[in-house]
Scaffold this motif. Structure first.
Motif, PDB file in Angstrom:
ATOM      1  N   PRO A   1       0.793  -1.222   0.000  1.00 34.13           N
ATOM      2  CA  PRO A   1       0.000   0.000   0.000  1.00 34.13           C
ATOM      3  C   PRO A   1       0.831   1.280   0.000  1.00 34.13           C
ATOM      4  CG  PRO A   1      -0.028  -0.987   2.158  1.00 34.13           C
ATOM      5  CD  PRO A   1       0.694  -1.936   1.254  1.00 34.13           C
ATOM      6  N   VAL A   2       2.132   1.176   0.295  1.00 34.54           N
ATOM      7  CA  VAL A   2       2.998   2.354   0.356  1.00 34.54           C
ATOM      8  C   VAL A   2       4.138   2.156  -0.629  1.00 34.54           C
ATOM      9  CG1 VAL A   2       4.463   3.778   1.828  1.00 34.54           C
ATOM     10  CG2 VAL A   2       2.461   2.645   2.785  1.00 34.54           C
ATOM     11  N   THR A   3       4.348   3.141  -1.481  1.00 38.08           N
ATOM     12  CA  THR A   3       5.476   3.080  -2.412  1.00 38.08           C
ATOM     13  C   THR A   3       6.386   4.281  -2.173  1.00 38.08           C
ATOM     14  OG1 THR A   3       4.226   4.273  -4.096  1.00 38.08           O
ATOM     15  CG2 THR A   3       4.171   1.872  -4.178  1.00 38.08           C
ATOM     16  N   ILE A   4       7.661   4.053  -2.349  1.00 44.05           N
ATOM     17  CA  ILE A   4       8.664   5.103  -2.205  1.00 44.05           C
ATOM     18  C   ILE A   4       9.346   5.268  -3.550  1.00 44.05           C
ATOM     19  CG2 ILE A   4      10.795   5.753  -1.040  1.00 44.05           C
ATOM     20  CD1 ILE A   4       9.861   4.208   1.354  1.00 44.05           C
ATOM     21  N   ALA A   5       9.473   6.504  -3.981  1.00 48.09           N
ATOM     22  CA  ALA A   5      10.040   6.772  -5.301  1.00 48.09           C
ATOM     23  C   ALA A   5      11.484   6.290  -5.409  1.00 48.09           C
ATOM     24  CB  ALA A   5       9.949   8.259  -5.623  1.00 48.09           C
ATOM     25  N   ASN A   6      12.276   6.514  -4.373  1.00 49.70           N
ATOM     26  CA  ASN A   6      13.686   6.142  -4.409  1.00 49.70           C
ATOM     27  C   ASN A   6      14.043   5.500  -3.069  1.00 49.70           C
ATOM     28  OD1 ASN A   6      16.401   5.875  -4.778  1.00 49.70           O
ATOM     29  ND2 ASN A   6      16.838   8.050  -4.985  1.00 49.70           N
ATOM     30  N   ASP A   7      14.438   4.233  -3.069  1.00 48.83           N
ATOM     31  CA  ASP A   7      14.780   3.540  -1.825  1.00 48.83           C
ATOM     32  C   ASP A   7      16.123   3.968  -1.252  1.00 48.83           C
ATOM     33  OD1 ASP A   7      12.458   2.111  -1.798  1.00 48.83           O
ATOM     34  OD2 ASP A   7      13.297   0.385  -2.858  1.00 48.83           O
ATOM     35  N   ASN A   8      16.919   4.692  -1.994  1.00 49.65           N
ATOM     36  CA  ASN A   8      18.263   5.084  -1.542  1.00 49.65           C
ATOM     37  C   ASN A   8      18.323   6.535  -1.085  1.00 49.65           C
ATOM     38  OD1 ASN A   8      19.278   2.530  -2.143  1.00 49.65           O
ATOM     39  ND2 ASN A   8      19.610   3.096  -4.274  1.00 49.65           N
ATOM     40  N   PHE A   9      17.171   7.116  -0.713  1.00 49.02           N
ATOM     41  CA  PHE A   9      17.232   8.505  -0.267  1.00 49.02           C
ATOM     42  C   PHE A   9      17.899   8.563   1.096  1.00 49.02           C
ATOM     43  CE2 PHE A   9      13.229   7.176   1.614  1.00 49.02           C
ATOM     44  CZ  PHE A   9      13.227   7.805   2.826  1.00 49.02           C
ATOM     45  N   GLN A  10      18.505   9.719   1.396  1.00 51.85           N
ATOM     46  CA  GLN A  10      19.305   9.851   2.610  1.00 51.85           C
ATOM     47  C   GLN A  10      19.144  11.261   3.155  1.00 51.85           C
ATOM     48  OE1 GLN A  10      23.216   8.386   2.075  1.00 51.85           O
ATOM     49  NE2 GLN A  10      23.964   9.138   4.029  1.00 51.85           N
ATOM     50  N   LEU A  11      19.030  11.368   4.453  1.00 45.73           N
ATOM     51  CA  LEU A  11      18.991  12.637   5.155  1.00 45.73           C
ATOM     52  C   LEU A  11      20.405  12.957   5.633  1.00 45.73           C
ATOM     53  CD1 LEU A  11      15.777  11.900   7.214  1.00 45.73           C
ATOM     54  CD2 LEU A  11      15.966  13.384   5.235  1.00 45.73           C
ATOM     55  N   PRO A  12      20.673  14.191   6.070  1.00 43.70           N
ATOM     56  CA  PRO A  12      22.041  14.522   6.482  1.00 43.70           C
ATOM     57  C   PRO A  12      22.591  13.647   7.601  1.00 43.70           C
ATOM     58  CG  PRO A  12      20.743  16.504   6.276  1.00 43.70           C
ATOM     59  CD  PRO A  12      19.804  15.359   6.087  1.00 43.70           C
ATOM     60  N   ASP A  13      21.751  13.231   8.533  1.00 43.33           N
ATOM     61  CA  ASP A  13      22.254  12.444   9.653  1.00 43.33           C
ATOM     62  C   ASP A  13      21.543  11.112   9.831  1.00 43.33           C
ATOM     63  OD1 ASP A  13      20.035  13.897  10.227  1.00 43.33           O
ATOM     64  OD2 ASP A  13      20.600  14.407  12.260  1.00 43.33           O
ATOM     65  N   PHE A  14      20.734  10.682   8.854  1.00 42.22           N
ATOM     66  CA  PHE A  14      20.047   9.397   8.911  1.00 42.22           C
ATOM     67  C   PHE A  14      20.078   8.716   7.549  1.00 42.22           C
ATOM     68  CE2 PHE A  14      17.957  11.856  12.241  1.00 42.22           C
ATOM     69  CZ  PHE A  14      18.046  10.988  13.302  1.00 42.22           C
ATOM     70  N   ARG A  15      19.981   7.389   7.567  1.00 41.45           N
ATOM     71  CA  ARG A  15      19.876   6.606   6.337  1.00 41.45           C
ATOM     72  C   ARG A  15      18.636   5.726   6.445  1.00 41.45           C
ATOM     73  NH1 ARG A  15      21.897   1.563   5.051  1.00 41.45           N
ATOM     74  NH2 ARG A  15      23.155   1.585   6.924  1.00 41.45           N
ATOM     75  N   PHE A  16      17.822   5.729   5.404  1.00 37.12           N
ATOM     76  CA  PHE A  16      16.587   4.941   5.395  1.00 37.12           C
ATOM     77  C   PHE A  16      16.932   3.461   5.325  1.00 37.12           C
ATOM     78  CE2 PHE A  16      13.243   2.872   2.849  1.00 37.12           C
ATOM     79  CZ  PHE A  16      12.199   3.020   3.745  1.00 37.12           C
ATOM     80  N   VAL A  17      16.319   2.654   6.211  1.00 41.45           N
ATOM     81  CA  VAL A  17      16.610   1.236   6.282  1.00 41.45           C
ATOM     82  C   VAL A  17      15.419   0.406   5.824  1.00 41.45           C
ATOM     83  CG1 VAL A  17      17.212  -0.687   7.798  1.00 41.45           C
ATOM     84  CG2 VAL A  17      18.256   1.547   8.144  1.00 41.45           C
ATOM     85  N   ASN A  18      14.241   0.662   6.402  1.00 38.58           N
ATOM     86  CA  ASN A  18      13.124  -0.238   6.162  1.00 38.58           C
ATOM     87  C   ASN A  18      11.806   0.507   6.318  1.00 38.58           C
ATOM     88  OD1 ASN A  18      11.727  -2.564   5.672  1.00 38.58           O
ATOM     89  ND2 ASN A  18      12.024  -3.437   7.704  1.00 38.58           N
ATOM     90  N   LEU A  19      10.771  -0.073   5.716  1.00 37.65           N
ATOM     91  CA  LEU A  19       9.415   0.440   5.816  1.00 37.65           C
ATOM     92  C   LEU A  19       8.497  -0.733   6.118  1.00 37.65           C
ATOM     93  CD1 LEU A  19       7.313   2.856   4.831  1.00 37.65           C
ATOM     94  CD2 LEU A  19       7.095   1.287   2.942  1.00 37.65           C
TER      95      LEU A  19
END
Length: 100
Positions: free
Chosen positions: A13-31
């Motif tokens: 039900p949830v889609t993310i455009a780019n799985d490799n997006f990154q914030l300055p002090d965090f890295r996306f791991v899982n949804l």
């Protein structure tokens, strides 16, 4: 639910455009997501609960917080090595370390 019924996509039900997006002090791991139906006095409500998992990148904190704090303390210690008769230079170093 008597007026509006929400049906989430069964596979994702949830889609993310780019799985490799990154914030300055965090890295996306899982949804993760979970479909729920809550029953209240006013009726039943559909809910989609989404949890984002991020991993903290410690390099940001080491460079932006700890390193600068250690540097400010080290600069304040320099005033102890300056001659005690040279009061203006000691005051300037002390004030600058407090302002930093």
């Amino acid at each position: 639910m008597s007026e509006v019924r929400l049906h989430w996509l069964p596979w994702n039900p949830v889609t993310i455009a780019n799985d490799n997006f990154q914030l300055p002090d965090f890295r996306f791991v899982n949804l993760t997501f979970e479909r729920k139906v809550h029953h209240y006095a006013s009726g039943s409500w559909d809910q989609l609960q989404i949890s984002f998992t991020f991993k903290r990148l410690y390099g940001f904190y080491v460079l932006q917080a700890y390193l600068l704090a250690y540097l400010a303390v080290a600069i304040s210690w320099i005033s102890f090595f300056i001659d005690s008769k040279s009061l203006p230079s000691r005051i300037i170093l002390g004030v600058n370390s407090l302002m930093a």
